[in-house]
Design an enzyme around this catalytic site. Structure first.
Site, PDB file in Angstrom:
ATOM      1  N   CYS A  39     -14.169 -39.049  26.879  1.00  0.00           N
ATOM      2  CA  CYS A  39     -14.366 -37.837  27.661  1.00  0.00           C
ATOM      3  C   CYS A  39     -13.872 -38.055  29.085  1.00  0.00           C
ATOM      4  O   CYS A  39     -13.581 -39.173  29.498  1.00  0.00           O
ATOM      5  CB  CYS A  39     -15.839 -37.459  27.674  1.00  0.00           C
ATOM      6  SG  CYS A  39     -16.586 -37.395  26.024  1.00  0.00           S
TER       7      CYS A  39
ATOM      8  N   ARG B 238      -8.239 -36.308  27.744  1.00  0.00           N
ATOM      9  CA  ARG B 238      -9.311 -37.165  27.241  1.00  0.00           C
ATOM     10  C   ARG B 238     -10.233 -36.455  26.260  1.00  0.00           C
ATOM     11  O   ARG B 238     -11.069 -37.098  25.622  1.00  0.00           O
ATOM     12  CB  ARG B 238     -10.162 -37.683  28.418  1.00  0.00           C
ATOM     13  CG  ARG B 238      -9.460 -38.723  29.255  1.00  0.00           C
ATOM     14  CD  ARG B 238     -10.332 -39.141  30.425  1.00  0.00           C
ATOM     15  NE  ARG B 238      -9.774 -40.308  31.094  1.00  0.00           N
ATOM     16  CZ  ARG B 238     -10.063 -41.559  30.810  1.00  0.00           C
ATOM     17  NH1 ARG B 238     -10.923 -41.817  29.848  1.00  0.00           N
ATOM     18  NH2 ARG B 238      -9.507 -42.551  31.456  1.00  0.00           N
TER      19      ARG B 238
ATOM     20  N   TRP C 152     -14.804 -35.060  24.313  1.00  0.00           N
ATOM     21  CA  TRP C 152     -14.367 -35.369  22.959  1.00  0.00           C
ATOM     22  C   TRP C 152     -15.621 -35.790  22.210  1.00  0.00           C
ATOM     23  O   TRP C 152     -16.261 -36.786  22.554  1.00  0.00           O
ATOM     24  CB  TRP C 152     -13.325 -36.491  22.957  1.00  0.00           C
ATOM     25  CG  TRP C 152     -12.731 -36.754  21.607  1.00  0.00           C
ATOM     26  CD1 TRP C 152     -11.693 -36.094  21.032  1.00  0.00           C
ATOM     27  CD2 TRP C 152     -13.144 -37.738  20.666  1.00  0.00           C
ATOM     28  NE1 TRP C 152     -11.427 -36.617  19.788  1.00  0.00           N
ATOM     29  CE2 TRP C 152     -12.301 -37.619  19.531  1.00  0.00           C
ATOM     30  CE3 TRP C 152     -14.141 -38.721  20.654  1.00  0.00           C
ATOM     31  CZ2 TRP C 152     -12.426 -38.441  18.409  1.00  0.00           C
ATOM     32  CZ3 TRP C 152     -14.273 -39.539  19.544  1.00  0.00           C
ATOM     33  CH2 TRP C 152     -13.426 -39.390  18.442  1.00  0.00           C
TER      34      TRP C 152
ATOM     35  N   ASN D 156     -19.102 -40.653  29.593  1.00  0.00           N
ATOM     36  CA  ASN D 156     -18.006 -41.024  28.698  1.00  0.00           C
ATOM     37  C   ASN D 156     -18.400 -42.317  28.011  1.00  0.00           C
ATOM     38  O   ASN D 156     -18.778 -43.279  28.671  1.00  0.00           O
ATOM     39  CB  ASN D 156     -16.712 -41.229  29.497  1.00  0.00           C
ATOM     40  CG  ASN D 156     -15.597 -41.801  28.644  1.00  0.00           C
ATOM     41  OD1 ASN D 156     -15.490 -41.483  27.466  1.00  0.00           O
ATOM     42  ND2 ASN D 156     -14.778 -42.652  29.229  1.00  0.00           N
ATOM     43  N   GLY D 157     -18.300 -42.345  26.691  1.00  0.00           N
ATOM     44  CA  GLY D 157     -18.661 -43.548  25.953  1.00  0.00           C
ATOM     45  C   GLY D 157     -19.722 -43.266  24.908  1.00  0.00           C
ATOM     46  O   GLY D 157     -19.948 -42.112  24.520  1.00  0.00           O
TER      47      GLY D 157
ATOM     48  N   GLU E 277       5.664 -44.663  12.337  1.00  0.00           N
ATOM     49  CA  GLU E 277       5.500 -43.842  13.538  1.00  0.00           C
ATOM     50  C   GLU E 277       5.872 -42.394  13.256  1.00  0.00           C
ATOM     51  O   GLU E 277       5.204 -41.463  13.717  1.00  0.00           O
ATOM     52  CB  GLU E 277       6.342 -44.419  14.673  1.00  0.00           C
ATOM     53  CG  GLU E 277       6.343 -43.600  15.959  1.00  0.00           C
ATOM     54  CD  GLU E 277       4.974 -43.444  16.599  1.00  0.00           C
ATOM     55  OE1 GLU E 277       4.849 -42.593  17.502  1.00  0.00           O
ATOM     56  OE2 GLU E 277       4.018 -44.147  16.187  1.00  0.00           O
TER      57      GLU E 277
ATOM     58  N   LYS F  82       3.291 -39.225  13.687  1.00  0.00           N
ATOM     59  CA  LYS F  82       3.554 -38.057  14.524  1.00  0.00           C
ATOM     60  C   LYS F  82       3.380 -36.767  13.732  1.00  0.00           C
ATOM     61  O   LYS F  82       2.808 -35.793  14.222  1.00  0.00           O
ATOM     62  CB  LYS F  82       4.979 -38.127  15.089  1.00  0.00           C
ATOM     63  CG  LYS F  82       5.155 -39.093  16.217  1.00  0.00           C
ATOM     64  CD  LYS F  82       4.423 -38.636  17.463  1.00  0.00           C
ATOM     65  CE  LYS F  82       4.076 -39.812  18.351  1.00  0.00           C
ATOM     66  NZ  LYS F  82       2.968 -40.626  17.872  1.00  0.00           N
TER      67      LYS F  82
ATOM     68  N   GLU G 130      -0.319 -36.125  13.108  1.00  0.00           N
ATOM     69  CA  GLU G 130      -1.059 -35.823  14.330  1.00  0.00           C
ATOM     70  C   GLU G 130      -0.951 -34.354  14.730  1.00  0.00           C
ATOM     71  O   GLU G 130      -1.953 -33.738  15.108  1.00  0.00           O
ATOM     72  CB  GLU G 130      -0.556 -36.682  15.491  1.00  0.00           C
ATOM     73  CG  GLU G 130      -1.024 -38.108  15.485  1.00  0.00           C
ATOM     74  CD  GLU G 130      -0.475 -38.874  16.669  1.00  0.00           C
ATOM     75  OE1 GLU G 130      -1.268 -39.545  17.367  1.00  0.00           O
ATOM     76  OE2 GLU G 130       0.743 -38.809  16.916  1.00  0.00           O
TER      77      GLU G 130
ATOM     78  N   HIS H 196       6.590 -49.905  -6.276  1.00  0.00           N
ATOM     79  CA  HIS H 196       5.305 -50.533  -6.571  1.00  0.00           C
ATOM     80  C   HIS H 196       4.151 -49.526  -6.502  1.00  0.00           C
ATOM     81  O   HIS H 196       3.003 -49.918  -6.266  1.00  0.00           O
ATOM     82  CB  HIS H 196       5.060 -51.702  -5.617  1.00  0.00           C
ATOM     83  CG  HIS H 196       6.030 -52.818  -5.780  1.00  0.00           C
ATOM     84  ND1 HIS H 196       5.976 -53.712  -6.828  1.00  0.00           N
ATOM     85  CD2 HIS H 196       7.117 -53.158  -5.046  1.00  0.00           C
ATOM     86  CE1 HIS H 196       6.971 -54.578  -6.726  1.00  0.00           C
ATOM     87  NE2 HIS H 196       7.687 -54.258  -5.646  1.00  0.00           N
TER      88      HIS H 196
ATOM     89  N   LYS I 121      -6.253 -38.285  24.110  1.00  0.00           N
ATOM     90  CA  LYS I 121      -5.178 -39.180  24.528  1.00  0.00           C
ATOM     91  C   LYS I 121      -5.656 -40.617  24.691  1.00  0.00           C
ATOM     92  O   LYS I 121      -5.016 -41.552  24.236  1.00  0.00           O
ATOM     93  CB  LYS I 121      -4.587 -38.673  25.838  1.00  0.00           C
ATOM     94  CG  LYS I 121      -3.374 -39.440  26.322  1.00  0.00           C
ATOM     95  CD  LYS I 121      -2.166 -39.109  25.483  1.00  0.00           C
ATOM     96  CE  LYS I 121      -0.919 -39.759  25.991  1.00  0.00           C
ATOM     97  NZ  LYS I 121       0.218 -39.549  25.083  1.00  0.00           N
TER      98      LYS I 121
END
Length: 607
Positions: free
Chosen positions: A2, A27, A74, A98-99, A479, A483, A486, A502, A602
């Site tokens: 946050c 955040r 968040w 935050n946390g 990657e 993306k 996300e 496989h 982020k």
């Protein structure tokens, strides 16, 4: 993860708090709120959703007061709604956090048993009730906060406001970052320097375990043992201008297009164009003595680490291992004495990466950090910091931070190879020339944007998309899939191309787009064979290669994207750009929130 902002000002705090929250929205954006002191009373405004909802509420019901705290959330404990939004307050104390308070359930049970009143589902509210209990026992605000901190377990940053106390904010951090800003008769508090940039350029970073009493005259800081300490006040480089999108529709697209410039900016830190050689800052170790490099990162940064593993082993001939930051310290990892632990992080504040760095230091490793924020906790704690110069990255899905990380890693590998006599002067010159070309070649890749936009229409209708590559192309495949997941919410997976047979090849049919990353390198023929296996089973391939590769196999693919022919050493930097663009255009077609995708933030400052 946050965002926190606090102000002891001269005028109305609310507009400044909201502006600070906008800078911190990366955040978290599940909810937002502010609290100010008005005639000694705590006044709050909170809203579910993004900060725009809070702004609308404040237009309808303004709040006065020159002292206040704000928060963008968040969600960890409790669903995103107004009741669970910060600041949490009982009228006597207001807290932004935050946390994670890991022992909040035990604290809540204890406090409820003696009459403590809770209205939310959050862990933060336990801090409010606990401080109030100590105030009831006759402790001062600072004493009550210190007593509360002794009972808290977990990682957190706190900003605390007290009813009737107009010249005091209390801040405390354990694990999560906090910054104090110094103004002219005004003081500020923020999760990072970017939030405070319009207000002041003079800041100090609280260190782990610090608690600060902030008044208009300054800040009194005590460390984890309660001892009075001084923390260096420094000038921040953060810009006071609110970062805009320019002529772009989204920050993500703007940041993709900035890559030729920021790769060049980063390269200039480590590359001497006069003699075309890599020059690193003085290292506290010699690469000739390093027995092993352990690369630790999370998310996109871990994919950069995977590419660097190939580079360290094939070019510098150093054993290298990649670890997920959140897993690293929870297994009995074997680290040789005098090894190098290399940490990669955009923010330099990722909680699990910081914890892993401290664990590696305790195991006797040299600590190096590649970060985009020079004043971050990781940058301050590392033995050596190798900065990227991506500039602020606002889009939650990382783009330019990734390619600048790769640029730094490429330079580091060349320097390591030279120090170990793993390459001769001719090969060093070839690699140096290759990395010097990257900014110009990156600009060429962006010329394919319109074609990639056309291909996105087909991909947007898929339920599953597969990405294939070998060697460093495997990490690019991972990657690309990340993306797409996300920002478009389409299921996507990246695979080492040889692994298709496989198991994953069972997923192939004519409705599954397959993105194949295949530069003309030593692995091209094997990748080509895997691509043919996919096509034989009806897969529709979008083929990323250079002119040589497309000449050989382009007519087999449903579509091709031709990239510049470069030394395979730097290919992963360039091949990343089209998979970023593809994900972007697919998300736009699907109408998702490109810059702030659901459930993400982020900077991941909780484990």
């Amino acid at each position: 993860m946050c965002g926190i902002i606090g102000i002891i000002g001269k005028g109305d705090a609310a507009p400044l708090l909201v502006e600070g929250l906008k800078r911190l929205e990366y955040r978290g954006y599940d909810s937002a709120g502010i609290a100010t002191l008005v005639n000694g009373s705590i006044e709050r405004r909170r809203a579910e959703g993004k900060i725009a909802n809070l702004e609308k509420l404040l237009d309808e019901a303004p709040v006065a007061g020159s002292v206040g705290i704000g928060h963008t959330r968040w969600a960890t404990h409790g669903v995103p709604n107004e009741i669970n939004a910060h600041p949490h307050s009982n009228g006597r104390v207001a807290v932004v956090h935050n946390g994670i308070i890991e022992n909040f359930r035990e604290l809540r049970d204890e406090l409820e048993s003696v009459g403590g009143d809770f209205e939310s589902d959050t862990d933060t509210e336990a801090v409010v009730v606990l401080i109030t209990r100590f105030l009831d026992d006759g402790l001062s605000p600072a004493e009550a906060t210190a007593a509360t901190l002794e009972k808290l377990e977990g990682a957190f940053a706190l900003g605390i406001l007290f009813a009737g106390v107009h010249d005091l904010l209390i801040a405390a951090r354990r694990g999560s970052p906090l910054v104090i800003g110094y103004g002219d008769g005004e003081m500020y508090l923020g999760s990072d320097s970017l939030a405070l940039a319009p207000l002041t350029q003079r800041i100090c970073y609280l260190e782990d375990g610090d608690m600060a009493e902030i008044t208009r005259d300054g800040a009194r800081i005590r460390d984890a043992r309660g001892r009075a300490v001084n923390r260096q006040v420094q000038e921040t480089e953060a810009s006071g201008a609110l970062i805009g999108k320019g002529n772009f529709d989204h920050f993500m697209l703007k940041e993709i297009y900035e890559q030729p410039t920021v790769i060049g900016d980063t390269l200039r830190t480590f590359f001497n164009p006069k003699d075309r050689s890599v020059t690193l800052p003085d290292l506290p170790f010699s690469f000739g003595d390093i027995p092993k490099v352990t690369l630790i990162a999370a998310g996109t940064s871990r994919h950069a680490a995977m590419i660097a593993k190939y580079w360290f082993e094939s070019v510098a001939r150093i054993p290298a291992e990649v670890d997920i930051a959140s897993e690293f310290r929870h297994r009995d990892v074997i680290l040789p004495k005098g090894g190098l632990a290399l940490f990669i992080s955009q923010s330099g504040e990722t909680a699990d990466t910081l914890a892993a760095a401290r664990h590696a230091r305790a195991k006797g490793q040299h600590i190096a950090a590649i970060v985009n924020v020079s004043g971050s906790t990781m940058a301050r704690e590392a033995d050596i910091t190798l900065p990227t110069h991506a500039g602020p990255e606002i889009g939650v899905a990382s783009t330019k931070a990734f390619t600048t990380q790769l640029t730094v890693l490429a330079c580091l590998v060349i320097a390591a190879a030279r120090a170990r006599d793993a390459i001769g002067q001719r090969r060093e010159a070839t690699l140096s020339a290759a990395i010097a070309e990257v900014p110009a070649r990156a600009a060429e890749v962006l010329n394919h944007d319109e074609k990639i936009k056309e291909l996105a229409a087909e991909v947007a209708g898929a339920r599953t998309v597969l990405y294939l590559g070998r060697g460093t192309g495997y990490a690019v495949a991972l990657e690309g899939a990340l993306k797409l997941k996300e920002i478009s919410y389409i299921h996507a997976e990246g695979f080492a191309a040889g692994e298709m047979k496989h198991g994953p090849i069972a997923l192939i049919d004519d409705k599954v787009p397959i993105i194949v990353i295949a530069p003309s390198d030593d692995l091209f023929d094997k990748t080509a064979s895997n691509m043919q296996e996919v096509i034989a089973r009806g897969g529709r391939v979008i083929f990323l290669s250079d002119s040589n590769g497309i000449e050989k196999l382009g007519d087999m693919a449903a579509a091709t994207i031709e990239l510049p022919k470069v030394d395979p050493f730097v290919a992963p930097i360039l091949y990343t750009i089209p998979v970023q663009l593809l994900a972007y255009h697919v998300a736009v077609i699907k109408g998702t929130d490109v810059d702030q995708p659901r459930n993400l933030a982020k900077s991941v400052t909780v484990e």
